[in-house]
Write an enzyme that holds these catalytic residues in place. Structure first.
Site, PDB file in Angstrom:
ATOM      1  N   ASP A   1       0.819  -1.215   0.000  1.00 24.74           N
ATOM      2  CA  ASP A   1       0.000   0.000   0.000  1.00 24.74           C
ATOM      3  C   ASP A   1       0.847   1.258   0.000  1.00 24.74           C
ATOM      4  OD1 ASP A   1      -1.796  -2.209   1.310  1.00 24.74           O
ATOM      5  OD2 ASP A   1      -3.086  -0.666   0.437  1.00 24.74           O
TER       6      ASP A   1
ATOM      7  N   LYS B   1      -1.365  -5.059   4.011  1.00 24.53           N
ATOM      8  CA  LYS B   1      -2.463  -5.541   4.852  1.00 24.53           C
ATOM      9  C   LYS B   1      -1.967  -6.144   6.167  1.00 24.53           C
ATOM     10  CE  LYS B   1      -5.850  -5.132   4.276  1.00 24.53           C
ATOM     11  NZ  LYS B   1      -6.557  -3.982   4.910  1.00 24.53           N
TER      12      LYS B   1
END
Ligand code: MRU
Length: 344
Positions: free
Chosen positions: A235, A246
């Site tokens: 991310d 995650k």
């Protein structure tokens, strides 16, 4: 498998909260609703969020393009801020909104209707480039995968998390398309279950062998020699190679290191935050604890119990064997080799 696409004057989104049991496509033309879809995770995954936000800026411009220039520019600031405020961790969101805002700034001498047309072109370009980057990354990453490897992945970094093809699952797809007899273990990825609901769904649909496990099984699979490498998405990647992904990715990285298994991260350069020196500065999204206390509306924890729900964690660069980007595979020392990507 395209989770987001522009068609007939609307942004179409496959509702990822309903998968795998229902395949429902929503149509959006209002930037506020597009922002809300990102918050509600109807669309999710760093690159997909970026593409969605780019179209969100375009639809904002459509709404205000007939206003006087001054009102248009002011309204566009609000549109960009609304989209930026949806989710804090995935940098692709900010990268895409900044890129769209750059088009507005660079064309401030044009009228709002002309700028709106340019914003549509830019959103289309961001979407097309994302697919292109995934395919290029896939080809680079596939070269790291051996003929009969079993790959562990966490969360969903697949076609559903991008405009198409995927990052980590792009590597899997490219290896499969190259004729390698690979198979995948997918962590279920509590609490939002992206692994069970999305990764298992898209690989199974494509006929790529996938075995679903719960998150706490990964170490035992490694101990038994069932995993040859780990490939995950990201991310946000800091300049030093620290990787936000995650929640649970950090634990997998430690397990991989303990078992001497390569740990690869596949991410486009739009996921690299070149202004961030280390992962310590990455803002981790905290989500509603109802994601932990309930499964499909069914309460599974006692009333009143304390809970925490960080949606991401940061894997230190020391645990990352290599980062697969569309510009090539990057190895340590990351603090030298990641900044070099900016110039290449
Ligand atoms: O909360 P999510 O589902 O948006 O989180 C997604 C992930 O963490 C993915 O692994 C990451 O965005 C990479 S997607 C290509």
């Amino acid at each position: 498998m395209k989770p987001i696409y522009y068609e007939d004057g609307a942004l179409k989104m496959l509702d990822q909260t309903l998968l795998p049991t229902q395949e429902v496509i929503h149509s959006y033309t209002d930037y506020r609703e597009i922002a809300q879809a990102i918050v509600a995770m109807i669309v999710r995954g760093a690159p997909a969020i970026g593409v969605t936000a780019a179209y969100g800026v375009y639809f904002g411009a459509e709404e205000f393009k007939n206003q006087p220039a001054e009102t248009f520019f002011k309204s566009m600031d609000t549109v960009c801020e609304t989209l930026r405020a949806t989710r804090p961790t995935a940098v692709n969101l900010f990268w895409a909104v900044d890129r769209m805002a750059g088009v507005i700034r660079a064309n401030a001498d044009k009228n709002p209707i002309q700028i709106t047309a340019l914003l549509k072109q830019e959103a289309d370009a961001i979407c097309a480039e994302d697919i292109e980057m995934c395919r290029t990354m896939g080809a680079y990453g596939a070269a790291l995968i051996h003929k009969k490897d079993t790959i562990l992945t966490h969360c969903n970094a697949g076609a559903l998390a991008t405009a198409d093809y995927g990052t980590a699952l792009g590597v899997v797809r490219a290896a499969w398309e190259a004729g390698k007899e690979i198979s995948v273990y997918a962590d279920e990825t509590r609490p939002f279950l992206q692994g069970a609901r999305l990764t298992a769904y898209e690989l199974h649909k494509d006929g790529i062998p996938v075995t679903l496990i719960t998150d706490n099984m990964a170490g035992w699979m490694m101990k038994q020699g069932k995993i040859d490498c780990v490939v995950v998405g990201a991310d946000r990647i800091a300049r030093n190679g620290d990787v936000a992904n995650k929640i649970g990715t950090y634990s997998v990285s430690i397990l991989a290191k303990a078992h001497g298994i390569p740990f690869y991260v596949a991410a486009p350069t739009s996921t690299i935050d070149f202004d961030m020196w280390s992962g310590d500065d990455i803002v981790i999204e905290e989500r509603d604890c109802r994601e932990i206390s309930h499964i499909k509306g069914q309460q599974i924890a006692p009333d009143g119990v304390a809970m925490e729900n960080p949606a991401f964690d940061v894997t230190p660069h020391q645990n990352v064997t290599a980062i697969i980007t569309e510009k090539g595979v990057v190895y340590p020392p990351y603090d030298i080799n990641i900044p070099a990507l900016q110039e290449s």
